[in-house]
Design an enzyme around this catalytic site. Sequence first.
Site, PDB file in Angstrom:
ATOM      1  N   HIS A  84      -9.967   1.407   4.536  1.00 27.74           N
ATOM      2  CA  HIS A  84      -8.673   1.519   5.212  1.00 27.74           C
ATOM      3  C   HIS A  84      -8.804   2.465   6.411  1.00 27.74           C
ATOM      4  O   HIS A  84      -9.568   3.433   6.383  1.00 27.74           O
ATOM      5  CB  HIS A  84      -7.617   2.032   4.236  1.00 27.74           C
ATOM      6  CG  HIS A  84      -6.228   1.964   4.773  1.00 27.74           C
ATOM      7  ND1 HIS A  84      -5.696   2.944   5.595  1.00 27.74           N
ATOM      8  CD2 HIS A  84      -5.245   1.036   4.614  1.00 27.74           C
ATOM      9  CE1 HIS A  84      -4.454   2.610   5.919  1.00 27.74           C
ATOM     10  NE2 HIS A  84      -4.150   1.464   5.336  1.00 27.74           N
ATOM     11  N   ASN A 108       0.862  -1.179   0.000  1.00 26.13           N
ATOM     12  CA  ASN A 108       0.000   0.000   0.000  1.00 26.13           C
ATOM     13  C   ASN A 108       0.896   1.226   0.000  1.00 26.13           C
ATOM     14  O   ASN A 108       1.469   1.600   1.025  1.00 26.13           O
ATOM     15  CB  ASN A 108      -0.921   0.004   1.228  1.00 26.13           C
ATOM     16  CG  ASN A 108      -1.759   1.272   1.296  1.00 26.13           C
ATOM     17  OD1 ASN A 108      -1.899   1.993   0.308  1.00 26.13           O
ATOM     18  ND2 ASN A 108      -2.319   1.548   2.459  1.00 26.13           N
ATOM     19  N   TRP A 109       1.024   1.851  -1.172  1.00 28.02           N
ATOM     20  CA  TRP A 109       1.927   2.992  -1.318  1.00 28.02           C
ATOM     21  C   TRP A 109       1.342   4.298  -0.812  1.00 28.02           C
ATOM     22  O   TRP A 109       2.033   5.318  -0.761  1.00 28.02           O
ATOM     23  CB  TRP A 109       2.315   3.146  -2.786  1.00 28.02           C
ATOM     24  CG  TRP A 109       3.319   2.165  -3.260  1.00 28.02           C
ATOM     25  CD1 TRP A 109       4.016   1.258  -2.509  1.00 28.02           C
ATOM     26  CD2 TRP A 109       3.764   1.985  -4.613  1.00 28.02           C
ATOM     27  NE1 TRP A 109       4.862   0.522  -3.304  1.00 28.02           N
ATOM     28  CE2 TRP A 109       4.727   0.945  -4.602  1.00 28.02           C
ATOM     29  CE3 TRP A 109       3.438   2.580  -5.832  1.00 28.02           C
ATOM     30  CZ2 TRP A 109       5.368   0.509  -5.757  1.00 28.02           C
ATOM     31  CZ3 TRP A 109       4.075   2.151  -6.976  1.00 28.02           C
ATOM     32  CH2 TRP A 109       5.036   1.122  -6.943  1.00 28.02           C
ATOM     33  N   LYS A 110       0.059   4.290  -0.511  1.00 28.75           N
ATOM     34  CA  LYS A 110      -0.600   5.503  -0.031  1.00 28.75           C
ATOM     35  C   LYS A 110      -0.365   6.643  -1.025  1.00 28.75           C
ATOM     36  O   LYS A 110      -0.489   6.428  -2.224  1.00 28.75           O
ATOM     37  CB  LYS A 110      -0.138   5.828   1.394  1.00 28.75           C
ATOM     38  CG  LYS A 110      -0.302   4.602   2.308  1.00 28.75           C
ATOM     39  CD  LYS A 110      -0.036   4.846   3.742  1.00 28.75           C
ATOM     40  CE  LYS A 110      -0.235   3.550   4.526  1.00 28.75           C
ATOM     41  NZ  LYS A 110      -0.129   3.751   5.978  1.00 28.75           N
ATOM     42  N   GLY A 158       2.939  -1.287   4.309  1.00 27.43           N
ATOM     43  CA  GLY A 158       2.958   0.151   4.094  1.00 27.43           C
ATOM     44  C   GLY A 158       4.334   0.657   3.707  1.00 27.43           C
ATOM     45  O   GLY A 158       4.858   0.335   2.650  1.00 27.43           O
ATOM     46  N   GLU A 182      -6.245  -4.872  10.398  1.00 26.91           N
ATOM     47  CA  GLU A 182      -5.328  -3.779  10.668  1.00 26.91           C
ATOM     48  C   GLU A 182      -5.577  -3.203  12.056  1.00 26.91           C
ATOM     49  O   GLU A 182      -6.377  -2.282  12.211  1.00 26.91           O
ATOM     50  CB  GLU A 182      -5.502  -2.669   9.628  1.00 26.91           C
ATOM     51  CG  GLU A 182      -5.204  -3.110   8.199  1.00 26.91           C
ATOM     52  CD  GLU A 182      -5.277  -1.918   7.248  1.00 26.91           C
ATOM     53  OE1 GLU A 182      -4.327  -1.733   6.505  1.00 26.91           O
ATOM     54  OE2 GLU A 182      -6.272  -1.184   7.289  1.00 26.91           O
ATOM     55  N   GLY A 205       0.757   2.906  10.921  1.00 23.34           N
ATOM     56  CA  GLY A 205       1.247   4.270  10.800  1.00 23.34           C
ATOM     57  C   GLY A 205       1.986   4.821  12.005  1.00 23.34           C
ATOM     58  O   GLY A 205       2.353   5.994  12.031  1.00 23.34           O
ATOM     59  N   SER A 227       2.956  -2.443  10.285  1.00 25.89           N
ATOM     60  CA  SER A 227       4.374  -2.538  10.656  1.00 25.89           C
ATOM     61  C   SER A 227       5.043  -3.817  10.174  1.00 25.89           C
ATOM     62  O   SER A 227       5.929  -4.366  10.847  1.00 25.89           O
ATOM     63  CB  SER A 227       4.533  -2.409  12.181  1.00 25.89           C
ATOM     64  OG  SER A 227       3.967  -1.212  12.640  1.00 25.89           O
TER      65      SER A 227
END
Length: 256
Positions: free
Chosen positions: A95, A9-11, A234, A167, A173, A213
Site C-alpha cells: 500500500h 481499507n479501514w487503516k 478508504g 492507487e 489520502g 477517493s
Amino acid sequence: MRKPFIAANWKMHKNVQESVAFVNAIKNKLPDPQKLEVGIAAQAFALPSMIQAADDSGLKIIAQNASAEYSGPYTGEISLRGLADAGVSYVMLGHIERRRLFNEDNDTVNRKVLAALEMGVTPIICTDETMVQKEVNGEIHYVFQQLMSVLRGVSLDQIKNVVVSYEPSWAVGFGQHANPTLAEEGCRQIRRTIADNYTYEIADKIRILYGGSVNPDNIGKIMNKPDVDGVLIGRASLDVDNFLRMVNYLKNEQEN
C-alpha cells in the site's frame, strides 16, 4: 467473467468491538457473494473476531499487511502463517502508505508477495501510476515498472491467484475527486502490462481494483468501466450506511 470485488481499507481505525459491530450490521445486507465479493481490511488484532462474526455470510476479512518471514525474531511483525491459520484469505501488500511512511521498497513487497502465495493467502498488490514507455511489436505500451518488480519470480500458475489495486498517488489520502476515465485507463494499462509479461488469457482473468477517493456518489461510474473489476475504499468505508450503499451500488442504480 471476473467477479467484482469491493473492499474497505479501514487503516488504523476501529477497535475490536467497533469492528465486530460493523460486521454484524452489514453481514445480512450484502449482495449475493456469487455475483460480487465484499471484503474489509482491518487491524490485525480484530481479524479473528471479525472472521467469527462474519460466519458464512461470504464477507472476506483482509489483513492490511504481513511480514515476508513466516516466523522468527521479528518483534511486532505479522506472520502470514498465523494469518492463514486464523482463516484470513487476503492480505494487502505494498500500500502506498506502507511505502511513504515505512519505506517499503519493491524488493520488500516482492518477498511478501511470494511468501503470501506460498502460504495460500491471496495478495492484493497495491501499485501506483509509476510507469515507463516500452515498444512491443511496434507499438508503444506503458509498463507499470513498480508492479512488474513486485511480481518478480511469480509464476504463470501463481499470477492467477493475485489481485492488483491501482492507487494513483494523487488520489490516495488527499480527498481528491476520483476520475472514472483515469481509473479505467490506469487499470487498462495494468492489464496490458500483465498481458505483455504473462499471457493475454491470464491478464483477462486477473481482477484489477481502483483505489483513491471512492465514495457512494462515484462508485457506480467507476465500477461500470470495463477494466475496473472493483474498488479499494478508504475513509468512505468507515460508515455502515455509506458502505452498504457502495456494495449495493447495482441495486441502488436499478431502484433509481
